[in-house]
Enzyme design. Structure first.
Site, PDB file in Angstrom:
ATOM      1  N   LYS A 114       2.301   3.027  -2.364  1.00 43.00           N
ATOM      2  CA  LYS A 114       3.645   2.753  -2.668  1.00 43.00           C
ATOM      3  C   LYS A 114       4.531   3.718  -3.351  1.00 43.00           C
ATOM      4  O   LYS A 114       5.480   4.050  -3.396  1.00 43.00           O
ATOM      5  CB  LYS A 114       3.646   1.246  -3.398  1.00 43.00           C
ATOM      6  CG  LYS A 114       3.272   0.147  -2.521  1.00 43.00           C
ATOM      7  CD  LYS A 114       3.941  -1.041  -3.154  1.00 43.00           C
ATOM      8  CE  LYS A 114       3.639  -2.299  -2.189  1.00 43.00           C
ATOM      9  NZ  LYS A 114       3.933  -3.744  -2.939  1.00 43.00           N
ATOM     10  N   LYS A 206      -0.696  -0.881   9.256  1.00 36.56           N
ATOM     11  CA  LYS A 206      -0.726  -2.038   9.007  1.00 36.56           C
ATOM     12  C   LYS A 206       0.609  -2.702   9.268  1.00 36.56           C
ATOM     13  O   LYS A 206       1.653  -2.207   9.059  1.00 36.56           O
ATOM     14  CB  LYS A 206      -0.747  -2.290   7.619  1.00 36.56           C
ATOM     15  CG  LYS A 206      -1.431  -3.853   6.756  1.00 36.56           C
ATOM     16  CD  LYS A 206      -1.461  -3.444   5.486  1.00 36.56           C
ATOM     17  CE  LYS A 206      -0.429  -3.395   4.759  1.00 36.56           C
ATOM     18  NZ  LYS A 206      -0.600  -3.513   3.241  1.00 36.56           N
ATOM     19  N   LYS A 209       6.346  -5.257   5.899  1.00 35.99           N
ATOM     20  CA  LYS A 209       7.561  -5.845   5.591  1.00 35.99           C
ATOM     21  C   LYS A 209       8.594  -4.690   5.663  1.00 35.99           C
ATOM     22  O   LYS A 209       9.830  -4.743   5.976  1.00 35.99           O
ATOM     23  CB  LYS A 209       7.777  -6.432   4.370  1.00 35.99           C
ATOM     24  CG  LYS A 209       7.092  -7.802   4.229  1.00 35.99           C
ATOM     25  CD  LYS A 209       7.409  -8.273   2.953  1.00 35.99           C
ATOM     26  CE  LYS A 209       6.442  -9.820   2.745  1.00 35.99           C
ATOM     27  NZ  LYS A 209       6.160 -10.352   1.367  1.00 35.99           N
TER      28      LYS A 209
HETATM   29  P1  AMP Z   1       2.892  -9.448   0.580  1.00 27.54           P
HETATM   30  O1  AMP Z   1       3.814  -9.445   1.744  1.00 27.54           O
HETATM   31  O2  AMP Z   1       2.380  -7.966   0.205  1.00 27.54           O
HETATM   32  O3  AMP Z   1       3.394 -10.069  -0.658  1.00 27.54           O
HETATM   33  O4  AMP Z   1       1.767 -10.213   1.078  1.00 27.54           O
HETATM   34  C1  AMP Z   1       1.596 -11.515   1.170  1.00 27.54           C
HETATM   35  C2  AMP Z   1      -0.040 -11.901   1.478  1.00 27.54           C
HETATM   36  O5  AMP Z   1       0.014 -11.571   2.975  1.00 27.54           O
HETATM   37  C3  AMP Z   1      -1.165 -11.278   1.207  1.00 27.54           C
HETATM   38  O6  AMP Z   1      -2.368 -12.175   1.004  1.00 27.54           O
HETATM   39  C4  AMP Z   1      -1.434  -9.863   1.899  1.00 27.54           C
HETATM   40  O7  AMP Z   1      -2.808  -9.669   2.032  1.00 27.54           O
HETATM   41  C5  AMP Z   1      -1.188 -10.413   3.181  1.00 27.54           C
HETATM   42  N1  AMP Z   1      -0.753  -9.521   4.248  1.00 27.54           N
HETATM   43  C6  AMP Z   1       0.395  -8.843   4.248  1.00 27.54           C
HETATM   44  N2  AMP Z   1       0.293  -7.895   5.133  1.00 27.54           N
HETATM   45  C7  AMP Z   1      -0.743  -8.179   5.938  1.00 27.54           C
HETATM   46  C8  AMP Z   1      -1.150  -7.768   7.425  1.00 27.54           C
HETATM   47  N3  AMP Z   1      -0.646  -6.716   7.895  1.00 27.54           N
HETATM   48  N4  AMP Z   1      -2.333  -8.321   7.729  1.00 27.54           N
HETATM   49  C9  AMP Z   1      -2.833  -9.466   7.034  1.00 27.54           C
HETATM   50  N5  AMP Z   1      -2.332 -10.045   5.821  1.00 27.54           N
HETATM   51  C10 AMP Z   1      -1.474  -9.474   5.452  1.00 27.54           C
END
Ligand code: AMP
Ligand code: TRP
Length: 345
Positions: A114, A206, A209
């Site tokens: 990041k 991956k 967002k």
């Molecule tokens: P975040 O958007 O970073 O707050 O992620 C929220 C949850 O979604 C966390 O448990 C992440 O590990 C999961 N997550 C985010 N991106 C992915 C992805 N591409 N595949 C699987 N899990 C994800």
């Protein structure tokens, strides 16, 4: 305070909630409601580790909350709230900042990704982010933490911090008549066929967002047309689908789409390949469009309905925060005693 099994997890309100968040995390949040006491948090303090437009942030907090509820999380039986309403998260994070070592944080790959090349210009909060995440979990003395694969390293750090706190303060913990393992070791739950959903444009990246291409991800707020278009345009390779899972090795795009199908239908990849193995991508993609629209359409519609009722969503968060605070305050009182602070009794 008896040791009970408790689930905690968080999602950042940073926009574009996508299929990876849903399959990697939220689907498992929903399932765990049947077996555990669950606390699901919209981690707005984590969000501001990179700049957020205040108006957008407010909107995104409501959107993640709506996604939780639309996906089947019951905010009455369990707890749904936004992190900044429970001051104990930030308070415990400070104590944990003084437990965690610089060397531990220097190993965190998410910070490196990041912060990128311009590390000097990253916020201090972005660097200390994993300590706040440890505080989120430990302030509820949560035992199980459902997350996607990318959070594994942060969970390991949380375990190290918990153990170091228990060791550093062992005498004081005993002197206060508290359990020797004051902070339990939180167990990561990284389960299902889609713990790491990849970009639809590039099987090596991956789904995220922040990807500038909206075609890289399926947003939970996407309408049926957008879902269909994105699945049809998803990158594939020229070979037909294999009949066995082994055949997905070295075929990241195929592996990703089969994983998504499996996760959405609640089946294994092997099972999905029994149906589609040997076939062309075009017919598999048609089936994936139908399945995705079928599963995600109602969630998107309910999210839309809920976000049009911010009064209701905000009330859910306030109620959840009140119930969360009661638990967090109890832990924080004990932490203050353990560390040696003076407080009103
Ligand atoms: P975040 O958007 O970073 O707050 O992620 C929220 C949850 O979604 C966390 O448990 C992440 O590990 C999961 N997550 C985010 N991106 C992915 C992805 N591409 N595949 C699987 N899990 C994800
Ligand atoms: N860091 C997590 C992510 O980006 C979100 C998060 C914050 C979290 N606090 C947490 C996840 C506590 C699990 C437990 O995905």
């Amino acid at each position: 305070m008896a040791a009970i099994e408790r689930v905690f997890s968080g999602v950042q309100p940073t926009g574009n909630l996508h299929l990876g968040n849903y399959l990697g995390a939220i689907v498992n949040f929903v399932k765990l409601q049947n077996t555990h006491n669950c606390i699901y948090c919209v981690v707005d303090l984590h969000a501001i580790t990179v700049w957020q437009d205040p108006v957008e942030l407010t909107r995104n907090i409501r959107e993640v909350t709506a996604a939780f509820i639309a996906s089947g999380i019951d905010p009455k039986k369990h707890i749904v709230f936004n992190q900044s309403q429970v001051a104990e998260h930030a308070e415990l994070a400070w104590v944990l900042n003084c437990v965690a070592r610089l060397g531990w944080l220097n190993r965190m790959t998410q910070f490196k990704e990041k912060a990128g090349k311009d590390r000097e210009n990253a916020s201090v909060g972005l660097y200390a982010y994993p300590n706040l995440m440890a505080a989120d979990i430990l302030v509820y003395r949560a035992t199980h933490v459902p997350v996607g694969e990318d959070q594994k390293q942060h969970l390991e750090l949380a375990r190290d911090i918990a153990q170091k706190f228990n060791n550093d303060f062992a005498d004081s913990i005993r002197a206060h008549g508290l359990e020797e393992k004051f902070f339990p070791q939180p167990e990561p739950l990284i389960t299902g066929p889609a713990t790491r959903v990849m970009s639809l444009r590039d099987g090596a990246k991956k789904m995220s967002k922040s990807d500038p291409s909206d075609y890289s991800r399926i947003n939970l707020s996407d309408e049926a047309d957008a879902i269909a278009q994105k699945v049809r345009k998803a990158k594939t390779d020229p070979e037909p689908l294999p009949s066995e899972e082994k055949g997905l090795e070295a075929r990241p795009e195929a592996d990703n789409l089969v994983g998504i199908y499996a996760a959405l239908s609640g089946r294994s990849k092997a099972d999905v390949l029994r149906d589609f193995g040997g076939g062309q991508f075009s017919s598999f993609k048609s089936a994936l469009v139908d399945l995705s629209v079928d599963k995600l359409g109602p969630i998107g519609a309910e999210m839309k309905r809920l976000t049009q009722d911010p009064g209701y969503v905000d009330a859910v968060l306030v109620d959840g925060a009140d119930r969360a605070r009661a638990i967090a305050a109890e832990t924080m009182h004990a932490v203050k005693d353990i560390v040696g602070f003076i407080r009103k009794k």
